[in-house]
Design a protein around this motif. Structure first.
Motif, PDB file in Angstrom:
ATOM      1  N   GLU A 124      35.995  44.137  20.391  1.00  0.00           N
ATOM      2  CA  GLU A 124      36.628  45.451  20.318  1.00  0.00           C
ATOM      3  C   GLU A 124      36.939  45.894  21.742  1.00  0.00           C
ATOM      4  O   GLU A 124      36.286  45.475  22.689  1.00  0.00           O
ATOM      5  CB  GLU A 124      35.695  46.502  19.731  1.00  0.00           C
ATOM      6  CG  GLU A 124      35.287  46.324  18.320  1.00  0.00           C
ATOM      7  CD  GLU A 124      34.373  47.449  17.850  1.00  0.00           C
ATOM      8  OE1 GLU A 124      34.542  47.854  16.701  1.00  0.00           O
ATOM      9  OE2 GLU A 124      33.504  47.896  18.625  1.00  0.00           O
TER      10      GLU A 124
ATOM     11  N   THR B  29      42.302  41.242  14.898  1.00  0.00           N
ATOM     12  CA  THR B  29      40.986  41.134  14.268  1.00  0.00           C
ATOM     13  C   THR B  29      40.926  40.044  13.205  1.00  0.00           C
ATOM     14  O   THR B  29      39.842  39.573  12.879  1.00  0.00           O
ATOM     15  CB  THR B  29      40.556  42.485  13.660  1.00  0.00           C
ATOM     16  OG1 THR B  29      41.569  42.931  12.753  1.00  0.00           O
ATOM     17  CG2 THR B  29      40.368  43.534  14.755  1.00  0.00           C
TER      18      THR B  29
ATOM     19  N   THR C 271      33.905  44.955  24.207  1.00  0.00           N
ATOM     20  CA  THR C 271      32.559  44.901  23.655  1.00  0.00           C
ATOM     21  C   THR C 271      32.641  44.134  22.345  1.00  0.00           C
ATOM     22  O   THR C 271      33.719  43.712  21.941  1.00  0.00           O
ATOM     23  CB  THR C 271      31.972  46.321  23.445  1.00  0.00           C
ATOM     24  OG1 THR C 271      30.594  46.203  23.114  1.00  0.00           O
ATOM     25  CG2 THR C 271      32.712  47.077  22.352  1.00  0.00           C
ATOM     26  N   GLN C 272      31.501  43.953  21.700  1.00  0.00           N
ATOM     27  CA  GLN C 272      31.480  43.318  20.386  1.00  0.00           C
ATOM     28  C   GLN C 272      30.854  44.289  19.394  1.00  0.00           C
ATOM     29  O   GLN C 272      29.883  44.979  19.728  1.00  0.00           O
ATOM     30  CB  GLN C 272      30.697  42.009  20.419  1.00  0.00           C
ATOM     31  CG  GLN C 272      31.468  40.918  21.150  1.00  0.00           C
ATOM     32  CD  GLN C 272      30.704  39.630  21.214  1.00  0.00           C
ATOM     33  OE1 GLN C 272      29.701  39.554  21.903  1.00  0.00           O
ATOM     34  NE2 GLN C 272      31.190  38.620  20.514  1.00  0.00           N
ATOM     35  N   ASP C 273      31.417  44.317  18.174  1.00  0.00           N
ATOM     36  CA  ASP C 273      30.877  45.204  17.148  1.00  0.00           C
ATOM     37  C   ASP C 273      29.604  44.601  16.564  1.00  0.00           C
ATOM     38  O   ASP C 273      29.144  43.546  17.001  1.00  0.00           O
ATOM     39  CB  ASP C 273      31.917  45.511  16.070  1.00  0.00           C
ATOM     40  CG  ASP C 273      32.343  44.302  15.249  1.00  0.00           C
ATOM     41  OD1 ASP C 273      31.652  43.257  15.265  1.00  0.00           O
ATOM     42  OD2 ASP C 273      33.378  44.399  14.558  1.00  0.00           O
ATOM     43  N   ASP C 274      29.023  45.257  15.582  1.00  0.00           N
ATOM     44  CA  ASP C 274      27.764  44.804  14.992  1.00  0.00           C
ATOM     45  C   ASP C 274      27.868  43.436  14.331  1.00  0.00           C
ATOM     46  O   ASP C 274      26.865  42.747  14.161  1.00  0.00           O
ATOM     47  CB  ASP C 274      27.255  45.826  13.970  1.00  0.00           C
ATOM     48  CG  ASP C 274      26.834  47.131  14.622  1.00  0.00           C
ATOM     49  OD1 ASP C 274      26.536  47.123  15.838  1.00  0.00           O
ATOM     50  OD2 ASP C 274      26.801  48.158  13.923  1.00  0.00           O
ATOM     51  N   ASP C 275      29.078  43.040  13.950  1.00  0.00           N
ATOM     52  CA  ASP C 275      29.296  41.729  13.344  1.00  0.00           C
ATOM     53  C   ASP C 275      29.638  40.666  14.378  1.00  0.00           C
ATOM     54  O   ASP C 275      29.851  39.502  14.037  1.00  0.00           O
ATOM     55  CB  ASP C 275      30.412  41.806  12.298  1.00  0.00           C
ATOM     56  CG  ASP C 275      30.017  42.687  11.122  1.00  0.00           C
ATOM     57  OD1 ASP C 275      28.840  42.645  10.708  1.00  0.00           O
ATOM     58  OD2 ASP C 275      30.884  43.431  10.626  1.00  0.00           O
TER      59      ASP C 275
END
Length: 64
Positions: free
Chosen positions: A33, A7, A25-29
């Protein structure tokens, strides 16, 4: 197979998500992930290609 994402190295390019969307997937930022249950690769043959496609080599795929 075991998947890990550094990360600190990830820049959120999203190539892994485009290549293996059942695993990543991609996190909110916007950072990558592994989806829940995906740490073992979820049987997706594109996991190694997703690691190769990462522009900063933040993904590690290891055989167990």
């Amino acid at each position: 197979m075991r998947i890990a994402i550094d990360t600190d190295r990830c820049i959120g390019a999203g190539q892994c998500v485009l290549t293996a969307p059942r695993v990543f997937t991609q996190d909110d930022d916007g950072f990558s992930e592994v989806l829940p249950g995906g740490l073992d690769g979820a049987g997706d043959p594109m996991v190694r290609e997703a690691a190769r496609a990462c522009p900063v080599q933040a993904i590690t795929v290891a055989d167990e």
